[in-house]
Motif scaffolding. Structure first.
Motif, mmCIF file in Angstrom:
data_model
loop_
_atom_site.group_PDB
_atom_site.id
_atom_site.type_symbol
_atom_site.label_atom_id
_atom_site.label_comp_id
_atom_site.label_asym_id
_atom_site.label_seq_id
_atom_site.Cartn_x
_atom_site.Cartn_y
_atom_site.Cartn_z
ATOM 1 N N LEU A 181 3.703 -7.720 -4.319
ATOM 2 C CA LEU A 181 3.058 -6.830 -3.358
ATOM 3 C C LEU A 181 3.383 -5.371 -3.643
ATOM 4 O O LEU A 181 2.538 -4.495 -3.499
ATOM 5 C CB LEU A 181 3.484 -7.203 -1.934
ATOM 6 C CG LEU A 181 2.950 -8.541 -1.419
ATOM 7 C CD1 LEU A 181 3.585 -8.898 -0.086
ATOM 8 C CD2 LEU A 181 1.424 -8.504 -1.283
ATOM 9 N N VAL A 182 4.627 -5.096 -4.052
ATOM 10 C CA VAL A 182 4.994 -3.730 -4.422
ATOM 11 C C VAL A 182 4.094 -3.234 -5.541
ATOM 12 O O VAL A 182 3.663 -2.076 -5.561
ATOM 13 C CB VAL A 182 6.473 -3.658 -4.846
ATOM 14 C CG1 VAL A 182 6.795 -2.312 -5.507
ATOM 15 C CG2 VAL A 182 7.383 -3.868 -3.644
ATOM 16 N N ARG A 183 3.768 -4.098 -6.476
ATOM 17 C CA ARG A 183 2.980 -3.701 -7.640
ATOM 18 C C ARG A 183 1.478 -3.626 -7.350
ATOM 19 O O ARG A 183 0.766 -2.850 -7.993
ATOM 20 C CB ARG A 183 3.215 -4.686 -8.791
ATOM 21 C CG ARG A 183 4.636 -4.632 -9.336
ATOM 22 C CD ARG A 183 4.866 -5.737 -10.372
ATOM 23 N NE ARG A 183 6.214 -5.643 -10.901
ATOM 24 C CZ ARG A 183 6.570 -4.890 -11.929
ATOM 25 N NH1 ARG A 183 5.655 -4.167 -12.552
ATOM 26 N NH2 ARG A 183 7.820 -4.858 -12.348
ATOM 27 N N LYS A 184 1.005 -4.396 -6.383
ATOM 28 C CA LYS A 184 -0.442 -4.529 -6.232
ATOM 29 C C LYS A 184 -1.018 -4.028 -4.910
ATOM 30 O O LYS A 184 -2.233 -3.826 -4.816
ATOM 31 C CB LYS A 184 -0.845 -6.000 -6.383
ATOM 32 C CG LYS A 184 -0.604 -6.567 -7.776
ATOM 33 C CD LYS A 184 -1.114 -7.996 -7.864
ATOM 34 C CE LYS A 184 -0.968 -8.561 -9.277
ATOM 35 N NZ LYS A 184 -1.523 -9.928 -9.375
ATOM 36 N N ALA A 185 -0.207 -3.827 -3.892
ATOM 37 C CA ALA A 185 -0.747 -3.497 -2.566
ATOM 38 C C ALA A 185 -1.508 -2.174 -2.582
ATOM 39 O O ALA A 185 -1.056 -1.199 -3.176
ATOM 40 C CB ALA A 185 0.382 -3.443 -1.546
#
Length: 275
Positions: free
Chosen positions: A121-125
């Motif tokens: 999620l850190v990479r894609k949100a």
């Protein structure tokens, strides 16, 4: 500011304690919460939670929802598939303002990792992401954030940080104070102070008092150290690009701050990453 939030739970032993600590989301403007769990697939993806039937999972979702029912309007969703993709799709389809998840891995290496779902999620949100620390109670009280402790805004003055600055000021409101730091890896202190000019002007207009500092070192180390020393209740910081946008991946600084923070971290994407 954030009227609605998606909270992802995996039904590990830290899920209920995490939910009980989320009352502070009210000051972020949250009124509606969608509590979601991703059911493990046959291939084993879907988290480390217990393998229960759909009926049992829905019952557990309802039980967990009761923890938040007194403060928020709560709905539940049971999904199946890859947790990261399902969470991002749900947030987009229902136009939810904020994504919330735990920031510790459920493995012997949990002191070094933030968990595969949180990391994804850190990479894609593409919207603000709140990572709530889910440290086990037996890990001791040292470095535990005070829930009434200061809010710490970490900014480098770049365009990617502007949205985080704006959200931090809106969250606090007038007659509050905000702890702001910028970290420089060089000895050009004057240049580092210039990075704080925008937030200083914005705070004056908003009636928010700033406590500012310029610190030398690497941001992923300095920011968590200051947060620990001051028992900050929350770290807010901006983040750059995400996976899938011109091949760009999120910068390692934001992810490493999350790994080292030991307290809630709110990651706000820059305007060019939102939507």
């Amino acid at each position: 500011m954030y009227e609605s939030a998606l909270i992802a739970v995996d039904f590990s032993r830290s899920s209920l304690p995490m939910l009980k600590r989320l009352g502070y989301m009210e000051r972020m403007g949250v009124k509606k919460v969608v509590l979601a769990h991703t059911k493990p697939t046959a291939s084993g993806s879907g988290g480390d939670g217990p393998k229960l039937s759909s009926k049992e999972l829905k019952e557990k979702l309802a039980e967990h929802a009761e923890v938040l029912a007194g403060q928020f309007e709560v709905e539940t969703r049971l999904m199946s598939g890859d947790p990261v993709e399902q969470i991002l799709t749900l947030a987009k389809d229902e136009d939810l303002d904020l994504i919330v998840t735990g920031s510790r891995a459920h493995s012997p290496a949990k002191r070094l990792l933030i968990g595969s779902t949180a990391s994804g999620l850190v990479r894609k949100a593409d919207r603000p992401l709140l990572l709530e620390d889910v440290r086990d109670a037996d890990e001791g009280e040292d470095n535990v954030p005070r829930r009434d402790g200061p809010t710490l805004l970490a900014t480098d003055g770049s365009s990617a940080a502007e949205a985080a600055e704006k959200d931090a000021l809106q969250m606090l409101g007038k007659d509050k104070h905000l702890r702001v730091i910028t970290v420089s890896s060089s000895n050009d202190i004057a240049r580092a102070w210039r990075r704080l000019e925008r937030i200083t002007e914005s705070a004056e207009k908003a009636g928010v008092r700033l406590v500012r500092s310029v610190d030398l070192g690497r941001a992923e180390h300095v920011i968590p150290q200051i947060a620990a020393a001051e028992r900050a209740s929350l770290i807010i910081t901006g983040r750059r690009g995400r996976e899938g946008v011109r091949g760009v991946r999120v910068g390692s600084t934001a992810e490493n701050i999350c790994r080292n923070a030991n307290r809630p971290v709110l990651l706000v994407p820059g305007k060019e990453q939102k939507g």
